[in-house]
Design a protein around this motif. Structure first.
Motif, short mmCIF file in Angstrom:
data_model
loop_
_atom_site.label_atom_id
_atom_site.label_comp_id
_atom_site.label_asym_id
_atom_site.label_seq_id
_atom_site.Cartn_x
_atom_site.Cartn_y
_atom_site.Cartn_z
N ALA A 1 42.01 30.19 31.61
CA ALA A 1 42.67 31.26 31.05
C ALA A 1 42.82 31.70 29.95
O ALA A 1 43.45 30.61 28.98
CB ALA A 1 44.03 31.64 32.25
N VAL A 2 42.34 32.22 29.09
CA VAL A 2 41.97 33.20 27.96
C VAL A 2 43.55 34.24 26.88
O VAL A 2 43.25 35.22 27.58
CB VAL A 2 41.48 33.53 27.62
CG1 VAL A 2 40.96 33.70 25.91
CG2 VAL A 2 39.77 32.35 27.10
N TYR A 3 44.40 33.77 26.84
CA TYR A 3 45.31 35.04 26.60
C TYR A 3 45.34 34.80 24.82
O TYR A 3 45.74 34.03 24.34
CB TYR A 3 46.63 34.17 26.46
CG TYR A 3 46.71 33.79 28.32
CD1 TYR A 3 48.27 35.34 28.92
CD2 TYR A 3 46.85 32.73 28.54
CE1 TYR A 3 48.01 34.67 29.88
CE2 TYR A 3 46.70 32.55 29.84
CZ TYR A 3 47.77 33.67 30.35
OH TYR A 3 47.98 33.49 31.83
N GLU A 4 45.64 36.49 23.95
CA GLU A 4 45.34 36.35 23.03
C GLU A 4 47.07 36.39 22.10
O GLU A 4 48.40 36.77 23.22
CB GLU A 4 45.11 38.08 22.66
CG GLU A 4 43.55 37.98 22.82
CD GLU A 4 42.94 37.46 21.80
OE1 GLU A 4 43.28 36.42 20.79
OE2 GLU A 4 41.35 37.70 22.34
N LEU A 5 47.59 36.06 21.67
CA LEU A 5 48.94 34.90 21.64
C LEU A 5 49.74 36.38 21.17
O LEU A 5 51.17 36.16 21.85
CB LEU A 5 49.40 34.15 20.15
CG LEU A 5 50.39 33.89 20.02
CD1 LEU A 5 51.09 33.21 20.92
CD2 LEU A 5 49.90 32.71 19.11
N THR A 6 49.22 37.14 20.37
CA THR A 6 49.87 38.77 19.80
C THR A 6 50.59 39.47 21.64
O THR A 6 51.34 39.93 21.69
CB THR A 6 49.07 39.74 19.00
OG1 THR A 6 47.97 39.67 19.87
CG2 THR A 6 49.22 38.70 18.08
N ASP A 7 49.27 39.47 22.41
CA ASP A 7 49.19 40.47 23.25
C ASP A 7 50.92 39.54 24.48
O ASP A 7 51.49 40.17 25.31
CB ASP A 7 48.18 40.35 24.45
CG ASP A 7 47.45 41.33 23.93
OD1 ASP A 7 47.63 41.71 22.69
OD2 ASP A 7 45.66 40.96 24.08
N LEU A 8 50.14 37.72 24.57
CA LEU A 8 51.21 37.05 25.45
C LEU A 8 52.72 37.24 24.86
O LEU A 8 53.76 37.70 25.50
CB LEU A 8 50.79 35.64 25.81
CG LEU A 8 51.37 34.68 25.86
CD1 LEU A 8 51.37 34.75 27.46
CD2 LEU A 8 51.11 33.48 25.70
#
Length: 350
Positions: A44-51
């Motif tokens: 699972a790949v998360y963009e940190l700003t979105d997270l």
């Protein structure tokens, strides 16, 4: 002096404990960080700003092709169009639907000499050793730590990201339990840290110019330095001594620019740093003591250091009076901690 930690957010999602691991993040030159979490048979790949904005759905998902394989450090391309997965007997590039783009086969990470395989590509051998891989920041290359089929020799290879073709390789003097890559903010150099358990650590910095592979490995005489983080503003990187005796800031060629011993602690004859540390921002380092062997959070310590001299500026005081333990600095002036009792991730600033 003490610095007061300010809680800016609390996040609850499965697998959050992995975010305090330095190799859970894939920083990109000129871009935001990404968190890569392995769970439920997928990457699972998360963009940190979105997270950190409260988005719990991953930006991309990639199915893992080897049921039962729970090791290796994986990577994803800059545009998230494909992932590169570090398996027990191959490195594989896959699309989000699981379609294989290419496979680079290598020897089995299980160290038993001459053990056989059934021919089933999904077979997982008992060995827990593993390698790692990393897509370059421009998406053109894949760096991978693998083992050869013959003589169980570990090598660092540079692959063409389009088709998995090997461009270069460097034989390594390691017998790894695991490894991880860190991309340098200059977008050119790639770092590799190879952990060998009680036998020590090897650190390499490599560059592929299209013709020649150049590697710095000057830190490896003592086998005792762990690559932890890279400076967001200048070509330096941070290491901690294998047993936590000191922190060091280095130039890319390994030259020591600054060093810090752990601060004195009650009932400790030889205070030690933990592996939990990194650049808080361009001017500061955050590091911890007492976490690995603490009986409770009251025995832990979080410290603020100067980012260029590693001089200890002071200790971080948390609102509830208890130190949460491991930290993951994000390079933007904030850091993450993990609350094991609630399963939540917390974000802090000074």
């Amino acid at each position: 002096m003490d610095f007061v930690a300010h809680l800016t957010g609390t996040y609850d999602f499965p697998g959050g404990s992995a975010l305090v691991n330095p190799y859970a993040f894939q920083n990109r030159a000129g871009g935001s960080a990404r968190a890569l979490l392995t769970r439920d048979g997928e990457l699972a790949v998360y963009e940190l700003t979105d997270l950190l904005a409260g988005e719990q759905a991953p930006a991309a998902r990639f199915p893992l092709p080897w049921p039962g394989w729970r090791h290796g450090v994986h990577s994803v391309s800059p545009d998230r169009s494909f992932a590169v997965l570090s398996g027990q007997r191959s490195v594989r590039a896959v699309d989000a639907d699981g379609t294989t783009r290419w496979t680079y086969e290598h020897g089995c990470w299980d160290q038993r000499v001459g053990h056989s395989h059934t021919g089933d590509e999904h077979q997982v051998c008992p060995g827990i050793e593993s390698g790692s891989c990393r897509v370059s920041d421009d998406g053109a290359l894949v760096w991978a730590h693998v083992v050869t089929p013959e003589e169980y020799e570990e090598v660092w290879v540079v692959l063409d990201a389009r088709d998995g073709r090997e461009l270069a390789r460097l034989p390594l003097d390691s017998v790894a339990s695991g490894s991880g890559h860190l991309s340098h903010p200059d977008g050119v150099h790639m770092g590799l840290s190879v952990g060998m358990g009680q036998d020590g650590v090897l650190v390499y910095w490599g560059r592929w110019d299209g013709t020649r592979l150049t590697v710095h490995q000057e830190l490896n005489d003592g086998l005792d330095r762990i690559l932890i983080d890279v400076h967001p503003g200048h070509p330096g990187f941070l290491t901690v001594e294998h047993y936590g005796n000191d922190l060091q800031l280095h130039a890319l060629d390994g030259t020591v620019l600054a060093e810090a011993d752990a601060p004195p602690a009650p009932d400790e004859e030889h205070p030690q740093w933990d592996w939990s540390c990194g650049f808080l921002d361009a001017d500061a380092v955050l590091a911890t003591t007492g976490v690995e062997y603490a009986d409770g959070p009251e025995e832990c310590g979080t410290w603020l250091l100067d980012g260029r001299t590693l001089e200890i500026r002071g200790r971080i005081a948390y609102p509830d009076g208890a130190d949460p333990g491991e930290v993951r600095p994000l390079g933007d002036g904030s850091w993450l901690t993990y609350d094991g009792e609630t399963g939540s991730v917390r974000r802090w600033t000074l």
